[in-house]
Enzyme design. Structure first.
Site, PDB file in Angstrom:
ATOM      1  N   ASP A  97     150.005  -7.350  16.411  1.00 50.13           N
ATOM      2  CA  ASP A  97     149.548  -7.402  15.031  1.00 50.13           C
ATOM      3  C   ASP A  97     148.381  -6.439  14.896  1.00 50.13           C
ATOM      4  O   ASP A  97     147.269  -6.722  15.338  1.00 50.13           O
ATOM      5  CB  ASP A  97     149.124  -8.832  14.670  1.00 50.13           C
ATOM      6  CG  ASP A  97     149.031  -9.022  13.162  1.00 50.13           C
ATOM      7  OD1 ASP A  97     149.180  -8.040  12.410  1.00 50.13           O
ATOM      8  OD2 ASP A  97     148.817 -10.174  12.740  1.00 50.13           O
ATOM      9  N   ALA A  98     148.667  -5.262  14.327  1.00 46.20           N
ATOM     10  CA  ALA A  98     147.646  -4.212  14.233  1.00 46.20           C
ATOM     11  C   ALA A  98     147.563  -3.642  12.818  1.00 46.20           C
ATOM     12  O   ALA A  98     146.586  -2.981  12.493  1.00 46.20           O
ATOM     13  CB  ALA A  98     147.954  -3.096  15.230  1.00 46.20           C
ATOM     14  N   LYS A  99     148.591  -3.877  12.012  1.00 50.50           N
ATOM     15  CA  LYS A  99     148.601  -3.405  10.617  1.00 50.50           C
ATOM     16  C   LYS A  99     148.196  -1.944  10.512  1.00 50.50           C
ATOM     17  O   LYS A  99     147.429  -1.564   9.624  1.00 50.50           O
ATOM     18  CB  LYS A  99     147.708  -4.312   9.750  1.00 50.50           C
ATOM     19  CG  LYS A  99     148.173  -5.776   9.732  1.00 50.50           C
ATOM     20  CD  LYS A  99     147.329  -6.643   8.817  1.00 50.50           C
ATOM     21  CE  LYS A  99     147.836  -8.073   8.715  1.00 50.50           C
ATOM     22  NZ  LYS A  99     147.796  -8.855   9.973  1.00 50.50           N
ATOM     23  N   ARG A 100     148.734  -1.109  11.395  1.00 53.95           N
ATOM     24  CA  ARG A 100     148.404   0.306  11.388  1.00 53.95           C
ATOM     25  C   ARG A 100     149.089   1.022  10.235  1.00 53.95           C
ATOM     26  O   ARG A 100     150.157   0.590   9.772  1.00 53.95           O
ATOM     27  CB  ARG A 100     148.786   0.962  12.726  1.00 53.95           C
ATOM     28  CG  ARG A 100     148.023   0.405  13.929  1.00 53.95           C
ATOM     29  CD  ARG A 100     146.525   0.660  13.808  1.00 53.95           C
ATOM     30  NE  ARG A 100     145.805   0.374  15.049  1.00 53.95           N
ATOM     31  CZ  ARG A 100     144.994  -0.677  15.239  1.00 53.95           C
ATOM     32  NH1 ARG A 100     144.799  -1.559  14.291  1.00 53.95           N
ATOM     33  NH2 ARG A 100     144.370  -0.825  16.396  1.00 53.95           N
TER      34      ARG A 100
ATOM     35  N   ASP B 102     142.596  -6.397   7.419  1.00 52.03           N
ATOM     36  CA  ASP B 102     143.120  -7.730   7.723  1.00 52.03           C
ATOM     37  C   ASP B 102     142.307  -8.719   6.910  1.00 52.03           C
ATOM     38  O   ASP B 102     141.569  -8.303   6.026  1.00 52.03           O
ATOM     39  CB  ASP B 102     143.065  -8.018   9.232  1.00 52.03           C
ATOM     40  CG  ASP B 102     144.260  -8.865   9.668  1.00 52.03           C
ATOM     41  OD1 ASP B 102     144.368 -10.017   9.218  1.00 52.03           O
ATOM     42  OD2 ASP B 102     145.091  -8.365  10.434  1.00 52.03           O
TER      43      ASP B 102
END
Lengths: 300, 300
Positions: A97-100, B102
């Protein structure tokens, strides 16, 4: 066998469409991991090992949140590398989970960093943010196609404040979430496994069951990563609409509800692992029970 | 003196509202940096040192793109740590381009990782993506307030494909970009320096000069980080609307146009540095000339 098919096989074998978040928060980790003068990252690694040992026979996947490792700089990322290696050795799929998100060769650098063969950070799946639009997603999809990897594109996140961006409408009247869902539907065919599912997936929060139902229909083949269960307020009934009638199509995450379910901060490592096993089994029964209750045609 | 005021002072002293991107791409780095069996990250660090030495008296800031370091895992992040330490020693402000986003304690972990005092990755400014909405920005703004740091929130990125998300409209008829601009305007007062500028800033691409003019008026006190000049197609005239009439309010980035301006892949390190100095000076003259031509009341 493709990644998505192997994951679905494990989900059915475990009867657990579940991943456990590896979100190490120093203040919440039992004291025993800091004994004998362990450094912060040593404590986190030992803690992660115990979580992985406790859950590896119960669930198919773990989801490390990379922010909690980035917090310790290169030493934290080294701890993260050891953690994902350990999880893989124990047979777990790893969802980072890095939401890059970025464009062009920068987006390609992120895609290769997290999904490229032989990269120190190589995992199976990565979460990707779509703020820079479709073209920012293409490099990630290209790497998925070339290397049999998967992504979860943020479509509807679990937090209430998401609406400022995700509910805004395009000229055709579709919201950003709906537009992304249509884009993912179009792309899903390229990474389709024999199980009928695609590794081009979506993040859909457990906190919006009505919208989950609509998004499920809009992206029938895509795997959903579902945050928001447990500590964030979503219950088992809320995640049911994220699944298809075969009981597949989604992986529900729990982090705090499992990692920090222990009763006594001064527990032993064995006691800690026992609490993780109990919380994971309770979640499995909760989710699996709700699915069996709703879907008579469940495949497992 | 607050961060934003110190940065503005350096911009005026250099007559250069400019930052140089530190985007090391192995295929584009001159061969000399790989001599004597240097590893990839050793080559990148030596390359970065030469860029920093070449530009530290010409511009106020550098902007490392963290994706190019993440590509090498913990070794890459260690190289990144050495790079930002070297840039700070040379008196440069450091803007990390990471587009992190996030919610809750995860967003706080990212904010502390990149802006927290004493963090191994501590820099002055961080780029932040707003896909998860206003509440996802709050932890970053809180750290800016507490520790006198700055952020650039993505408002209008330089790529054509951004419109799918950034042009979508909220119920009040405002686009996502306009909604974010209004939010930033409201927040800017909390981090306002004596120069009248705020470290709660925005990313506004050089490729949309008409919109830049509107966004400049919408966020009069915020510092803009402006990508898209040079290799991405924006010229000096295109970036002028990102500035206020005092010649402040924006920092224009160039990465490839400076780093890879050299003529001969087999140049020496001295020849390489000479090419970086020449390209930086050309950019400074281009931007500063356009600003002087447009704004008779420029402060420097």
């Amino acid at each position: 066998m493709m990644l998505i098919d192997r994951l679905n096989e494990r989900i059915m074998a475990c009867k657990a469409p579940i991943c456990v978040g590896l979100d190490p928060v120093l203040e919440s980790i039992p004291a025993v991991y800091f004994a004998d003068g362990a450094s912060e990252v040593e404590a986190i690694y030992a803690f992660n090992q115990d979580v992985i040992d406790a859950v590896c026979d119960l669930v198919p996947a773990v989801k490390p949140q990379i922010a909690f490792y980035e917090l310790f700089g290169s030493a934290g990322i080294a701890c993260y590398e050891r953690t994902i290696a350990y999880a893989k050795r124990k047979g777990l799929f790893v969802i980072t989970d890095a939401k890059r998100n970025d464009i062009g060769n920068t987006a390609m650098a992120y895609a290769k960093a997290h999904l490229g063969e032989g990269s120190p950070l190589e995992v199976d799946f990565l979460t990707v943010s779509p703020f820079l639009g479709e073209e920012s997603l293409v490099p990630f999809i290209d790497v998925c196609k070339a290397e049999d990897k998967g992504i979860f594109i943020l479509v509807r996140t679990s937090n209430a404040g998401n609406r400022m961006v995700q509910d805004a409408q395009n000229a055709n009247g579709c919201t950003v979430s709906e537009t992304l869902a249509e884009y993912i539907r179009q792309q899903a065919g390229a990474c389709l496994g024999e199980s009928g599912y695609s590794a081009i997936g979506a993040v859909v929060g457990a906190t919006y069951p009505q919208e989950a139902e609509t998004l499920r229909k809009a992206m029938p083949a895509s795997l959903f990563l579902v945050p928001g269960y447990g500590a964030q307020g979503g219950g088992a009934e809320d995640v049911v609409p994220c699944f298809n009638a075969d009981g597949l199509g989604a992986v529900v995450n729990s982090s705090r509800g499992i990692l920090y379910s222990y009763a006594d901060k001064h527990c032993s490592r064995e006691e800690y692992k026992t609490s993780v096993v109990a919380a994971t089994k309770a979640m499995q029964q909760d989710i699996y029970g709700a699915l069996r209750g709703s879907y008579p045609d469940i495949k497992y």
